[in-house]
Structures are given as C-alpha cells and as structure tokens.
Design a protein around this motif. Structure first.
Motif, PDB file in Angstrom:
ATOM      1  N   SER A  98       0.827  -1.210   0.000  1.00  0.00           N
ATOM      2  CA  SER A  98       0.000   0.000   0.000  1.00  0.00           C
ATOM      3  C   SER A  98       0.859   1.258   0.000  1.00  0.00           C
ATOM      4  O   SER A  98       0.588   2.216  -0.734  1.00  0.00           O
ATOM      5  CB  SER A  98      -0.924   0.006   1.230  1.00  0.00           C
TER       6      SER A  98
ATOM      7  N   ARG B  61       2.394   1.718  -3.393  1.00  0.00           N
ATOM      8  CA  ARG B  61       1.455   2.142  -4.425  1.00  0.00           C
ATOM      9  C   ARG B  61       0.892   3.538  -4.183  1.00  0.00           C
ATOM     10  O   ARG B  61       0.776   4.339  -5.110  1.00  0.00           O
ATOM     11  CB  ARG B  61       0.290   1.151  -4.507  1.00  0.00           C
ATOM     12  N   GLN B  62       0.491   3.816  -2.943  1.00  0.00           N
ATOM     13  CA  GLN B  62      -0.215   5.061  -2.666  1.00  0.00           C
ATOM     14  C   GLN B  62       0.612   6.097  -1.913  1.00  0.00           C
ATOM     15  O   GLN B  62       0.225   7.264  -1.846  1.00  0.00           O
ATOM     16  CB  GLN B  62      -1.484   4.774  -1.845  1.00  0.00           C
TER      17      GLN B  62
ATOM     18  N   ASN C 273       3.500   8.801  -0.874  1.00  0.00           N
ATOM     19  CA  ASN C 273       4.386   9.747  -1.554  1.00  0.00           C
ATOM     20  C   ASN C 273       5.823   9.513  -1.073  1.00  0.00           C
ATOM     21  O   ASN C 273       6.078   8.666  -0.215  1.00  0.00           O
ATOM     22  CB  ASN C 273       3.932  11.188  -1.315  1.00  0.00           C
TER      23      ASN C 273
ATOM     24  N   THR D 145     -11.398   7.299   3.580  1.00  0.00           N
ATOM     25  CA  THR D 145     -10.032   7.748   3.306  1.00  0.00           C
ATOM     26  C   THR D 145      -9.063   7.012   4.231  1.00  0.00           C
ATOM     27  O   THR D 145      -9.389   6.708   5.377  1.00  0.00           O
ATOM     28  CB  THR D 145      -9.921   9.269   3.530  1.00  0.00           C
TER      29      THR D 145
ATOM     30  N   GLY E 282      -2.581   8.270  -0.119  1.00  0.00           N
ATOM     31  CA  GLY E 282      -3.280   8.274  -1.393  1.00  0.00           C
ATOM     32  C   GLY E 282      -4.173   9.493  -1.506  1.00  0.00           C
ATOM     33  O   GLY E 282      -3.856  10.562  -0.985  1.00  0.00           O
ATOM     34  N   GLU E 283      -5.321   9.333  -2.156  1.00  0.00           N
ATOM     35  CA  GLU E 283      -6.243  10.446  -2.368  1.00  0.00           C
ATOM     36  C   GLU E 283      -7.402  10.381  -1.389  1.00  0.00           C
ATOM     37  O   GLU E 283      -7.872   9.295  -1.027  1.00  0.00           O
ATOM     38  CB  GLU E 283      -6.787  10.420  -3.802  1.00  0.00           C
TER      39      GLU E 283
ATOM     40  N   GLN F  84     -10.801   7.869  -1.566  1.00  0.00           N
ATOM     41  CA  GLN F  84     -10.532   6.647  -2.333  1.00  0.00           C
ATOM     42  C   GLN F  84     -10.202   5.447  -1.438  1.00  0.00           C
ATOM     43  O   GLN F  84      -9.666   4.443  -1.897  1.00  0.00           O
ATOM     44  CB  GLN F  84      -9.371   6.884  -3.298  1.00  0.00           C
TER      45      GLN F  84
ATOM     46  N   TYR G 136      -8.750   1.596  -2.380  1.00  0.00           N
ATOM     47  CA  TYR G 136      -7.430   1.167  -1.931  1.00  0.00           C
ATOM     48  C   TYR G 136      -7.522  -0.094  -1.066  1.00  0.00           C
ATOM     49  O   TYR G 136      -6.686  -0.994  -1.177  1.00  0.00           O
ATOM     50  CB  TYR G 136      -6.757   2.281  -1.123  1.00  0.00           C
TER      51      TYR G 136
ATOM     52  N   GLN H  64      -7.928  -2.990  -3.320  1.00  0.00           N
ATOM     53  CA  GLN H  64      -6.655  -3.306  -3.970  1.00  0.00           C
ATOM     54  C   GLN H  64      -5.728  -4.048  -3.015  1.00  0.00           C
ATOM     55  O   GLN H  64      -4.931  -4.889  -3.442  1.00  0.00           O
ATOM     56  CB  GLN H  64      -5.976  -2.025  -4.450  1.00  0.00           C
TER      57      GLN H  64
END
Length: 382
Positions: free
Chosen positions: A100, A103-104, A106, A182, A227-228, A231, A235, A238
C-alpha cells in the motif's frame, strides 16, 4: 519474472526455516507479541545474510523482486513455521502495508514509514474492522470519522481485532470523510490514539496480536492522508485481493507441515496389531489431504499468474480464498484426528496449527460473505 532460480531459492528458504525458525519455536510464544518480536530480531539478520529477505518488494526497495507466481513458491516454504514469514518480512499485516505504501505513498511517506518497515526496524497494522454497528464484513458500515481541522484532520472512532497492533509503530486507518472513506497513517504514539487492550484470539502466534484501538480527537497533519481523499474503499480492495492470496500461500505451508507430522506418526504407531498407516480409513484421510493441498496450490498459482499478467482477480481471489481456507482447515483437522490424543496436545505443533488455520475462514472476508457475493455475481444480480 525475476532472474532468480526459484527452485533453488525455495530449497534455501526451506532449509532456513527448518534450521532456524523451527528450531526457535516455543510454547512460550503463544499470545506473547514481545517474545515473538525477540525471536524475529534473531532471525531477520540471518534471513537477510542468506539473501532471503523481502521477497515481495522490488529490488529498488531492498527486496528480491519476485513475481506473484514466484512468491507462491517462497511463501509456502516460509509458512512451514509461524516464524518463517515474519523472519523474511513477508508476513501480514506488514507485507500488504508495504505494498500500500509503495502504491499510494508519496516520497516522504515512503521514507518515513516504508523504509524502516522494510528494514524490519518497526512493525505496523491496518485498522478497518469496528465493533457493531460499525464496519466488519460490510465495509460500507464504516463509522470512524475524520473531519478537516485547519491544515489537518481530527479522527474519531473505535477499531478492534486489529492484527499487529501491539508493538506497532504506526497504523493505516480507514475513516469516513465528507469526500468518502479515506486512509490515514497514524503514529501509534499519537496522544489521540489509545491501545485499549490486546484481544486474546484463537490463533496463538499472530505477530503483534490483535488490538482494540480508540481514536479520540486524534489530530493528524494533512500529510497523513495515504493516497487520495475519498478513495479509501478502492485502496482497501486493492489491498485485500493480494492479501488473501498471500495468506493462502503462507498457510499452505502450515497445513503441509501438519500433514507431514501426521504421516510420520501413522507410519510408526501401531494399534490392534497393525500400523495405522495400513488402515484404509487412514489411507483415505491422507489421500483427501493431498487432494485438498494439490487443489489449493493449483487455484493459488492460477490466481498468481493472473495477477502477474495484470488481470483482475476479483472473482478468482474470492473463490480461491474460500476453497483454500476451508481445505487447509480440513487438512489440519484430519492430521490432528490421525494423531489421536497426540494431535490434541502441544507436544507437536498440529494442535496449534489447527488453531492458526481455523480463523482463516473468517479473516479477509468470511466464507459465507464471499459465497453470497460470488453467487450474486454469477447470477448477475444487483
């Protein structure tokens, strides 16, 4: 696919698990996260020195860069011991949390959380499940909330059965916002987060146990969002599909070990003048175990190949999880039955393996939920 000789790697993992992990197993580890952490502190440097560490992460993150098909081979061997996957740092919940973050997350989040997690310097947990009437099998019942406060967020909620919470450095928590569910990264030492208790569950060797958490006016900065915003459900999905598959891989090793112990026992134990292994009832039980194991492995490998090809495994992962969780439970149950009173004791690990495997029919989605979802999908019902 990596350039690693997977057959050779599998044998090296098996040898490591047998020589170091099995040798370090102890009844004193039952429901003792601190003792498990101490054991892992001994094992991880050895795994790293032998080139077995982090099979699931890319080479750039210090991993072996294995595909899902290749991981199936390695994870099964690691899973022969309850210490094996965590020794290789490919155990839940850290393994899916790493994915995670990869992928998400930063760059700053990866530096602060992913790197020490991959190094084995810290552990983590994933906080989604809530007491009734909150989110459980139905994530849409999510009641934990996060509201904006200045440049940050204020989280309030109650989570429980959070695997890995005891001794974790941070958690990834799912909370409802105005924009939708979130994910947030929350340090466990945040004053607004309380570890209420460690919940003693049927499975004896969960790394970090299962914690109950309360978020009370828990303030996090804006960069805590993973992430965003809005979303979180996407996530989580996923995350869950590959997590289910990884569980199948690891726990297959546990079931196989229980079966091997039982086979050795029935070949040595005699009753009423003949070996147990010469009884057709025992032979049938052994055959059924191998059928279940073979089918479980084939379903898992097929799902892994689909993931490697970039295909959706929404349906296949659910079918695989249902079948494998139930098949592995059958294997361990038969193994315990074949060993009689010996199989009920903790003199051999079969009884503890049975306890580890039973919750898999509930974790990552109960069998009944998956069957209902699959049935509607196949019947094309809304």
């Amino acid at each position: 696919m990596s350039h690693i000789d997977i057959a050779q790697l599998r044998e090296r993992v098996r040898a490591f698990v047998q020589a170091h992990c099995v040798a370090l197993e102890s009844p004193s580890h039952v429901h003792d996260p601190a003792a498990l952490d101490a054991a892992l502190a001994q094992l991880r440097p050895i795994a790293r020195s032998q080139g077995l560490y982090l099979p699931q992460l890319p080479v750039a993150q210090g991993g072996l860069g294995l595909s899902w098909t290749e991981r199936a081979e390695v994870f099964e061997e690691a899973g022969r011991s309850y210490l094996g996957p965590a020794a290789l740092n490919c155990a839940a919940p850290d393994q899916p949390n790493m994915i995670s973050l990869l992928r998400q997350g930063n760059a700053a989040q990866q530096a602060r959380y992913l790197k020490p997690l991959a190094d084995g310097a810290i552990r983590s947990c994933f906080a989604m499940t809530e007491p009734a009437p909150g989110a459980g099998s139905d994530p849409s019942m999510l009641r934990s909330t996060a509201r904006r406060q200045g440049d940050g967020w204020m989280i309030d909620g109650h989570k429980w059965f959070i695997t890995g919470a005891v001794g974790a450095a941070f958690c990834i928590v799912l909370a409802q916002t105005e924009e939708g569910p979130t994910q947030f990264i929350v340090d466990m030492d945040n004053p607004g987060l309380q570890l209420v208790r460690a919940i003693r569950a049927i499975d004896p060797f969960a790394i970090g146990g299962h914690g109950e958490l309360r978020f009370t006016a828990c303030h996090v900065t804006g960069d805590a969002v993973l992430g965003e915003v809005g979303q979180g459900f996407a996530y989580a999905q996923q995350r869950l599909e590959p997590a289910r598959l990884a569980h199948c891989m690891r726990l297959m090793g546990r079931a196989r070990r229980a079966l091997e112990i039982a086979q050795g026992y029935v070949c040595e134990r005699s009753s009423f003048g003949e070996r147990l292994a010469d009884l057709q009832q025992i032979q049938a039980m052994v055959a059924d175990c191998h059928i279940d194991l073979h089918a479980s492995r084939l379903m898992t490998q097929d799902c892994a190949r689909r993931m490697d090809a970039g295909l959706s495994v929404k349906t296949e992962s659910a079918m695989t999880k249902v079948f494998v969780s139930e098949a592995l439970n059958r294997i361990a149950d038969r193994a315990a039955q074949m060993c009689g009173a010996y199989g009920m004791s903790e003199d051999e690990p079969i009884a503890l393996i049975l306890r580890e495997l039973r919750p898999f029919r509930i974790y990552d989605g109960a069998s009944e939920l998956h069957r209902a979802t699959l049935g509607r999908r196949f019947l094309q019902l809304n």
